[in-house]
Design a protein around this motif. Structure first.
Motif, PDB file in Angstrom:
ATOM      1  N   ALA A   1      42.554  34.007  43.280  1.00 49.08           N
ATOM      2  CA  ALA A   1      41.840  32.739  43.404  1.00 49.08           C
ATOM      3  C   ALA A   1      40.603  32.895  44.290  1.00 49.08           C
ATOM      4  CB  ALA A   1      42.778  31.674  43.977  1.00 49.08           C
ATOM      5  N   ARG A   2      40.754  33.636  45.385  1.00 49.02           N
ATOM      6  CA  ARG A   2      39.593  33.863  46.263  1.00 49.02           C
ATOM      7  C   ARG A   2      38.515  34.673  45.541  1.00 49.02           C
ATOM      8  NH1 ARG A   2      43.756  34.739  50.131  1.00 49.02           N
ATOM      9  NH2 ARG A   2      43.540  37.002  49.866  1.00 49.02           N
ATOM     10  N   GLN A   3      38.932  35.655  44.761  1.00 56.13           N
ATOM     11  CA  GLN A   3      37.958  36.461  44.018  1.00 56.13           C
ATOM     12  C   GLN A   3      37.165  35.613  43.028  1.00 56.13           C
ATOM     13  OE1 GLN A   3      37.276  39.754  44.632  1.00 56.13           O
ATOM     14  NE2 GLN A   3      38.702  39.472  46.333  1.00 56.13           N
ATOM     15  N   LEU A   4      37.838  34.689  42.353  1.00 59.12           N
ATOM     16  CA  LEU A   4      37.161  33.830  41.387  1.00 59.12           C
ATOM     17  C   LEU A   4      36.316  32.768  42.080  1.00 59.12           C
ATOM     18  CD1 LEU A   4      40.119  33.447  38.894  1.00 59.12           C
ATOM     19  CD2 LEU A   4      37.953  34.591  38.425  1.00 59.12           C
ATOM     20  N   GLN A   5      36.786  32.265  43.224  1.00 60.72           N
ATOM     21  CA  GLN A   5      35.994  31.282  43.964  1.00 60.72           C
ATOM     22  C   GLN A   5      34.700  31.893  44.473  1.00 60.72           C
ATOM     23  OE1 GLN A   5      38.743  29.821  46.936  1.00 60.72           O
ATOM     24  NE2 GLN A   5      39.294  28.035  45.717  1.00 60.72           N
TER      25      GLN A   5
ATOM     26  N   PHE B   1      33.699  29.813  40.526  1.00 67.47           N
ATOM     27  CA  PHE B   1      34.577  29.098  39.601  1.00 67.47           C
ATOM     28  C   PHE B   1      35.549  28.191  40.350  1.00 67.47           C
ATOM     29  CE2 PHE B   1      33.277  32.863  37.230  1.00 67.47           C
ATOM     30  CZ  PHE B   1      32.850  32.288  36.033  1.00 67.47           C
ATOM     31  N   THR B   2      35.965  27.133  39.671  1.00 66.85           N
ATOM     32  CA  THR B   2      36.980  26.236  40.213  1.00 66.85           C
ATOM     33  C   THR B   2      38.357  26.773  39.863  1.00 66.85           C
ATOM     34  OG1 THR B   2      35.523  24.324  39.976  1.00 66.85           O
ATOM     35  CG2 THR B   2      37.884  23.886  40.213  1.00 66.85           C
TER      36      THR B   2
ATOM     37  N   PRO C   1      29.991  29.202  33.796  1.00 65.12           N
ATOM     38  CA  PRO C   1      30.135  28.370  34.995  1.00 65.12           C
ATOM     39  C   PRO C   1      30.592  26.959  34.632  1.00 65.12           C
ATOM     40  CG  PRO C   1      28.121  29.658  35.097  1.00 65.12           C
ATOM     41  CD  PRO C   1      28.683  29.876  33.730  1.00 65.12           C
ATOM     42  N   GLY C   2      31.449  26.412  35.466  1.00 61.37           N
ATOM     43  CA  GLY C   2      32.004  25.096  35.204  1.00 61.37           C
ATOM     44  C   GLY C   2      33.390  25.137  34.597  1.00 61.37           C
TER      45      GLY C   2
END
Length: 343
Positions: A63-67, A71-72, A47-48
């Motif tokens: 990106a949505r899956q990682l958000q 995650f950033t 994380p981070g």
């Protein structure tokens, strides 16, 4: 060492990752398959960690899956990644360039689209393609019929009215074979018209149910199509620090070729979404058509430009103004207030 930043080069079936630690040392470089890349990424990073990708096909989905996993995610336009590609272009160098571009403090990023935004964008993309096919079909009919001496006025509505008359007229010189082909082309044209109307209804429903799109329609020259296109393209517009920045991202600001302190402004840059820019300019043309008969500040301003410069320059200037006003309405959640418009 702990990975703090990862660049990901997306593809259809192969994904290249490039991770660095706090000392900017490369600690992870690997090629992964589509089925395994996400799980491998989640196992390796903590994380981070920031994850960067080019804003290309599938990027918003990943990106949505990682958000969702906390995650950033930063999406970068491909033209901003290209200067950081070292030597030859390949997946590994592309991933490294993305990771390097993310480290720049002045880098600009693309906002991650929601599923609703992508739904609206899909409607507009499909509609634009159908309109193009409809125009091509109409031009094909005109070209073929002109060989038989049959010519219709330029408007599509007049062509649709003329085709049945041509088919019914037995004395116009058309053979039975060509009549059969023309009837098929006419049915193709009617089917395209029906599909466009169906999508127009979808857009009207979306414009009536989305609160941002509803407020944007208060702006002169903005109807359901432009309002939903703005929502699909820029979302809440908070990724832009000013209305001018949003107008620039849509390609509505002058292109510069300045050097040595000498300012040289050219035509508009035409960056960003071409369809949205075209819609805004057409909306501005509709406002400009009736501006001479109105006495409000904006109408006087754009009428003066049209009289002293050129009609097209006035239309683009008004489209730029509309984009700036739309930014203010979207970011601040306010209604359209004509009295506060700066000219």
């Amino acid at each position: 060492m702990k990975i703090i930043r990862v660049g990901v080069d997306l593809a259809k079936s192969v994904f290249q990752v490039h991770g660095v630690d706090r000392c900017e040392k490369v600690v992870w470089r690997k090629k992964l398959g589509r089925a395994e890349w996400l799980s491998a990424l989640l196992e390796k990073i903590e994380p981070g960690c920031e994850i960067g990708m080019e804003a290309c096909g599938g990027a918003h989905h990943w990106a949505r899956q990682l958000q969702k996993r906390g995650f950033t995610v930063k999406l970068i336009a491909p033209q901003f990644v290209k200067p950081y590609v070292k030597s030859n272009k390949n997946d590994a160098n592309d991933a490294e360039a993305i990771c390097e571009a993310m480290s720049r403090p002045s880098m600009r990023y693309v906002a991650v689209k929601s599923v609703e935004q992508q739904d609206l964008q899909a409607i507009h993309r499909i509609r634009a393609e159908l309109v193009s096919q409809r125009s091509a079909k109409g031009n094909q009919i005109r070209g073929l019929c002109s060989e038989y001496g049959l010519v219709a006025p330029r408007e599509m509505i007049q062509l649709r009215a003329a085709i049945p008359l041509w088919l019914e007229d037995l004395e116009n010189g058309l053979t039975q074979r060509f009549r059969r082909m023309l009837r098929g082309l006419w049915l193709d044209l009617l089917n395209l018209e029906l599909r466009v109307k169906e999508l127009d209804q979808e857009i009207e429903i979306a414009a009536a149910t989305d609160p941002v799109a509803t407020r944007l329609q208060q702006l002169r020259g903005v109807g359901p199509i432009i309002a939903t296109a703005l929502v699909a393209n820029v979302g809440d517009a908070k990724q832009f620090s000013s209305g001018r920045q949003m107008a620039a991202s849509l390609g509505l600001t002058p292109r510069q070729n300045s050097s040595g302190g000498k300012e040289r402004l050219l035509g508009i840059t035409k960056r960003g979404d071409a369809q949205l820019r075209t819609l805004l300019i057409h909306g501005a043309r509709s406002v400009l058509r009736t501006a001479a008969s109105k006495n409000d500040r904006m109408s006087r301003w754009v009428t003066h430009i049209a009289q002293t410069r050129h009609h097209n320059i006035a239309a683009v200037a008004l489209a730029n103004k509309m984009a700036r006003i739309a930014w203010a309405m979207m970011t601040k959640g306010t209604d359209y207030q004509p009295g506060l418009v700066a000219v």
